[in-house]
Design a protein around this motif. Sequence first.
Motif, PDB file in Angstrom:
ATOM      1  N   GLU A 318      47.705   9.165  49.088  1.00  0.00           N
ATOM      2  CA  GLU A 318      47.848   9.576  50.619  1.00  0.00           C
ATOM      3  C   GLU A 318      48.644   8.379  51.517  1.00  0.00           C
ATOM      4  O   GLU A 318      49.552   8.528  52.034  1.00  0.00           O
ATOM      5  CB  GLU A 318      47.741  10.791  50.870  1.00  0.00           C
ATOM      6  N   ALA A 319      47.485   7.878  51.972  1.00  0.00           N
ATOM      7  CA  ALA A 319      47.419   7.159  52.910  1.00  0.00           C
ATOM      8  C   ALA A 319      48.103   5.384  53.579  1.00  0.00           C
ATOM      9  O   ALA A 319      49.479   5.672  53.723  1.00  0.00           O
ATOM     10  CB  ALA A 319      45.643   5.964  53.255  1.00  0.00           C
ATOM     11  N   LEU A 320      48.443   5.014  51.388  1.00  0.00           N
ATOM     12  CA  LEU A 320      49.778   3.976  51.562  1.00  0.00           C
ATOM     13  C   LEU A 320      51.360   4.944  51.869  1.00  0.00           C
ATOM     14  O   LEU A 320      52.234   4.657  52.286  1.00  0.00           O
ATOM     15  CB  LEU A 320      49.486   3.812  50.126  1.00  0.00           C
ATOM     16  N   THR A 321      50.986   5.608  50.909  1.00  0.00           N
ATOM     17  CA  THR A 321      52.682   6.561  50.958  1.00  0.00           C
ATOM     18  C   THR A 321      52.600   6.754  52.310  1.00  0.00           C
ATOM     19  O   THR A 321      54.212   6.649  53.097  1.00  0.00           O
ATOM     20  CB  THR A 321      52.457   8.095  50.073  1.00  0.00           C
ATOM     21  N   ASN A 322      51.519   7.032  53.168  1.00  0.00           N
ATOM     22  CA  ASN A 322      51.998   7.600  54.807  1.00  0.00           C
ATOM     23  C   ASN A 322      52.151   6.519  55.718  1.00  0.00           C
ATOM     24  O   ASN A 322      53.291   6.138  56.428  1.00  0.00           O
ATOM     25  CB  ASN A 322      51.154   8.494  55.511  1.00  0.00           C
ATOM     26  N   ALA A 323      51.735   5.084  55.042  1.00  0.00           N
ATOM     27  CA  ALA A 323      51.685   4.091  55.794  1.00  0.00           C
ATOM     28  C   ALA A 323      53.527   3.760  55.654  1.00  0.00           C
ATOM     29  O   ALA A 323      54.323   2.574  56.153  1.00  0.00           O
ATOM     30  CB  ALA A 323      51.028   2.712  55.351  1.00  0.00           C
ATOM     31  N   MET A 324      53.838   3.579  54.073  1.00  0.00           N
ATOM     32  CA  MET A 324      55.636   3.409  54.011  1.00  0.00           C
ATOM     33  C   MET A 324      56.595   3.577  54.698  1.00  0.00           C
ATOM     34  O   MET A 324      57.568   3.484  55.422  1.00  0.00           O
ATOM     35  CB  MET A 324      55.670   3.814  52.668  1.00  0.00           C
ATOM     36  N   LYS A 325      55.597   5.193  55.305  1.00  0.00           N
ATOM     37  CA  LYS A 325      57.604   5.648  55.891  1.00  0.00           C
ATOM     38  C   LYS A 325      56.837   6.144  57.211  1.00  0.00           C
ATOM     39  O   LYS A 325      57.922   5.971  58.232  1.00  0.00           O
ATOM     40  CB  LYS A 325      56.522   7.915  55.329  1.00  0.00           C
ATOM     41  N   TYR A 326      55.635   5.423  57.697  1.00  0.00           N
ATOM     42  CA  TYR A 326      55.655   5.705  58.863  1.00  0.00           C
ATOM     43  C   TYR A 326      55.155   4.771  59.695  1.00  0.00           C
ATOM     44  O   TYR A 326      54.687   4.430  60.916  1.00  0.00           O
ATOM     45  CB  TYR A 326      54.409   6.893  59.871  1.00  0.00           C
ATOM     46  N   ALA A 327      55.244   3.555  58.715  1.00  0.00           N
ATOM     47  CA  ALA A 327      54.804   2.264  59.832  1.00  0.00           C
ATOM     48  C   ALA A 327      55.440   0.938  58.623  1.00  0.00           C
ATOM     49  O   ALA A 327      54.995   0.037  58.428  1.00  0.00           O
ATOM     50  CB  ALA A 327      53.014   1.504  59.105  1.00  0.00           C
ATOM     51  N   GLY A 329      57.096  -2.210  58.045  1.00  0.00           N
ATOM     52  CA  GLY A 329      57.452  -3.521  58.094  1.00  0.00           C
ATOM     53  C   GLY A 329      55.666  -3.693  58.587  1.00  0.00           C
ATOM     54  O   GLY A 329      55.578  -4.677  59.541  1.00  0.00           O
ATOM     55  N   SER A 330      55.173  -2.740  58.639  1.00  0.00           N
ATOM     56  CA  SER A 330      53.762  -3.675  58.957  1.00  0.00           C
ATOM     57  C   SER A 330      52.756  -3.462  57.477  1.00  0.00           C
ATOM     58  O   SER A 330      53.326  -3.965  56.168  1.00  0.00           O
ATOM     59  CB  SER A 330      53.018  -2.715  59.077  1.00  0.00           C
ATOM     60  N   SER A 331      51.152  -4.149  57.271  1.00  0.00           N
ATOM     61  CA  SER A 331      50.976  -3.966  55.721  1.00  0.00           C
ATOM     62  C   SER A 331      50.092  -3.161  56.475  1.00  0.00           C
ATOM     63  O   SER A 331      49.083  -2.749  57.561  1.00  0.00           O
ATOM     64  CB  SER A 331      50.064  -5.918  56.159  1.00  0.00           C
ATOM     65  N   ALA A 332      48.719  -3.505  54.854  1.00  0.00           N
ATOM     66  CA  ALA A 332      47.896  -2.474  54.495  1.00  0.00           C
ATOM     67  C   ALA A 332      46.492  -3.163  53.874  1.00  0.00           C
ATOM     68  O   ALA A 332      47.337  -3.716  53.383  1.00  0.00           O
ATOM     69  CB  ALA A 332      48.335  -0.910  54.131  1.00  0.00           C
ATOM     70  N   ALA A 346      38.817   3.685  53.605  1.00  0.00           N
ATOM     71  CA  ALA A 346      39.276   3.302  54.207  1.00  0.00           C
ATOM     72  C   ALA A 346      40.478   2.959  54.266  1.00  0.00           C
ATOM     73  O   ALA A 346      40.677   1.443  53.282  1.00  0.00           O
ATOM     74  CB  ALA A 346      38.072   2.299  55.250  1.00  0.00           C
ATOM     75  N   VAL A 347      41.561   2.991  54.627  1.00  0.00           N
ATOM     76  CA  VAL A 347      42.608   2.766  54.639  1.00  0.00           C
ATOM     77  C   VAL A 347      43.042   2.754  55.520  1.00  0.00           C
ATOM     78  O   VAL A 347      43.618   3.799  56.641  1.00  0.00           O
ATOM     79  CB  VAL A 347      43.758   3.687  53.249  1.00  0.00           C
ATOM     80  N   ALA A 348      43.912   1.411  56.168  1.00  0.00           N
ATOM     81  CA  ALA A 348      44.432   1.175  57.481  1.00  0.00           C
ATOM     82  C   ALA A 348      45.562  -0.203  57.225  1.00  0.00           C
ATOM     83  O   ALA A 348      45.827  -0.657  56.757  1.00  0.00           O
ATOM     84  CB  ALA A 348      43.403   0.242  58.854  1.00  0.00           C
ATOM     85  N   ASP A 349      46.680   0.845  58.221  1.00  0.00           N
ATOM     86  CA  ASP A 349      47.867   0.041  58.961  1.00  0.00           C
ATOM     87  C   ASP A 349      47.953  -0.631  59.948  1.00  0.00           C
ATOM     88  O   ASP A 349      47.093  -0.163  60.582  1.00  0.00           O
ATOM     89  CB  ASP A 349      48.735   0.736  57.889  1.00  0.00           C
ATOM     90  N   THR A 350      48.482  -1.973  59.712  1.00  0.00           N
ATOM     91  CA  THR A 350      48.864  -2.232  61.236  1.00  0.00           C
ATOM     92  C   THR A 350      49.930  -2.231  62.686  1.00  0.00           C
ATOM     93  O   THR A 350      50.388  -2.675  63.674  1.00  0.00           O
ATOM     94  CB  THR A 350      49.375  -3.763  61.206  1.00  0.00           C
ATOM     95  N   GLU A 384      44.361   3.372  64.892  1.00  0.00           N
ATOM     96  CA  GLU A 384      43.363   2.719  65.462  1.00  0.00           C
ATOM     97  C   GLU A 384      43.765   1.595  65.324  1.00  0.00           C
ATOM     98  O   GLU A 384      44.600   0.900  64.504  1.00  0.00           O
ATOM     99  CB  GLU A 384      42.521   2.700  64.448  1.00  0.00           C
ATOM    100  N   GLY A 385      43.401   0.599  66.546  1.00  0.00           N
ATOM    101  CA  GLY A 385      44.058  -0.617  66.735  1.00  0.00           C
ATOM    102  C   GLY A 385      45.413  -0.440  67.130  1.00  0.00           C
ATOM    103  O   GLY A 385      45.859  -1.574  66.099  1.00  0.00           O
ATOM    104  N   GLY A 386      46.571   0.021  66.876  1.00  0.00           N
ATOM    105  CA  GLY A 386      47.763  -0.182  67.083  1.00  0.00           C
ATOM    106  C   GLY A 386      48.690   0.652  65.672  1.00  0.00           C
ATOM    107  O   GLY A 386      49.401   0.932  65.432  1.00  0.00           O
ATOM    108  N   GLY A 387      47.586   0.763  64.520  1.00  0.00           N
ATOM    109  CA  GLY A 387      47.510   1.294  63.387  1.00  0.00           C
ATOM    110  C   GLY A 387      47.632   2.745  62.900  1.00  0.00           C
ATOM    111  O   GLY A 387      47.228   3.007  63.879  1.00  0.00           O
ATOM    112  N   PHE A 388      47.293   3.489  61.516  1.00  0.00           N
ATOM    113  CA  PHE A 388      46.585   4.367  61.360  1.00  0.00           C
ATOM    114  C   PHE A 388      45.693   4.625  60.129  1.00  0.00           C
ATOM    115  O   PHE A 388      45.934   3.242  59.546  1.00  0.00           O
ATOM    116  CB  PHE A 388      48.012   5.511  60.714  1.00  0.00           C
ATOM    117  N   ALA A 389      45.088   4.449  60.524  1.00  0.00           N
ATOM    118  CA  ALA A 389      43.786   4.854  60.025  1.00  0.00           C
ATOM    119  C   ALA A 389      42.675   5.914  58.832  1.00  0.00           C
ATOM    120  O   ALA A 389      42.879   6.730  59.814  1.00  0.00           O
ATOM    121  CB  ALA A 389      42.536   3.919  60.018  1.00  0.00           C
TER     122      ALA A 389
END
Length: 399
Positions: A318-327, A329-332, A346-350, A384-389
């Motif tokens: 779920e965390a990686l799916t949200n990162a693909m949709k809302y982040a 060009g970032s990395s996780a 813990a899953v965090a994107d940039t 968290e730090g410009g991204g989402f965690a």
Amino acid sequence: MSMNLWREAAAWVWRPRGPLPRPEPHNLAFDGLVVLLGCVTIVHYAAERVDFLHAEGTWSEALIMAVTLVSTLSLLARRRFPLAVLWIVMAAVAVTPTDLPRLTYYQLVLAAYSAAVYSPYLVPTVPSLGLAVWQVASFPDVMPPAIPVHRAAMTVIVPIVLAAIGLRFWKMRADSSRARLSSLELRRAGDLRHAAEAERSRIARELHDVVTHNVSMMVIQAGAARKVLDASPEQAREAMRAVEDGGRAALTELRHTMGLLTVDEDEPDLAPQPGLGMLDGLVARVTSAGLPVSVTVAGDERALPAGVDLTAYRVVQEALTNAMKYAVGSSAAVTLDYGPDRLRIAVADTGGGTDPAATGNGRGLIGLRQRLDMYGGSLRSGREGGGFAVEAVIPWEAP
């Protein structure tokens, strides 16, 4: 004795020990037939006796007949108001000429039986029945042919009253048993309903996780293929191959999830549920979709119960799916920390841009919290730090 004590004593005496009788239409029809036959019999009995016209006492013929008929007609209410009917008949017995006891004898027998069976007021009913027996025992010996009246109480009234009381207690026990059975059935129906709701919620979470993750990846890969189709056909083919792989993965998981609803005993679905052992495949699919993912494992890895393993996998998914949709060009980064008393995920994107086609209502995170609650875990999410965690903690032993 104070007035309050009198009130309490009266309330105790007149407190019903059961529900008030509610006769059915066929009961009323039967009582009506009994009363009709009783009235005809009484009139016939009185008309055959010349002495009736010269009855002892000061009662006129019309008054005696009126009292007798009133006591008989009151039997129409013997089921609804049994104690009141008994008192009416007892009053009629008290004023009936002593040389005509049959005018009210049979009404008294039926009224006593009805009070013993139907009256919810047990405290006043018992002495009333005793008084009725005494009335019958005091009748003069003028009731032919077989049973002397002074023995009628022992041979007729007492057995009927005892049988009626026994029937009454049997009915009360049967009603109590039916009430308990009904309560158990209602409780069982409620448990089944709650279990069905929990199962529907679990299946909804599974379907949400499967469809959201795989379809999101397919949408992203299809969009990338469309953009590079003319300039780089080879990259477009790779993206479409990723779409194909994502579709197959989605179908496999959907088939497994739906198979849980329609298990065939001859061909059981033995496909394993996803877990952290399949994390490499998930990371590879997400990375190929354009979101680089790194995985860090801390502590000593250990085998997880099936439910915890699936929950941990769904948290990362779920965390990686949200990162693909809302982040975009970032990395996780994914961290699995096997502590002495808990597993921390813990899953965090940039941080990055939002996919224009992205939609969501927060149901995924709500579903994760529900999953974690079953195992005593917790979920924390936010910027968290410009991204989402997203951070989940699952204890090895539920509290």
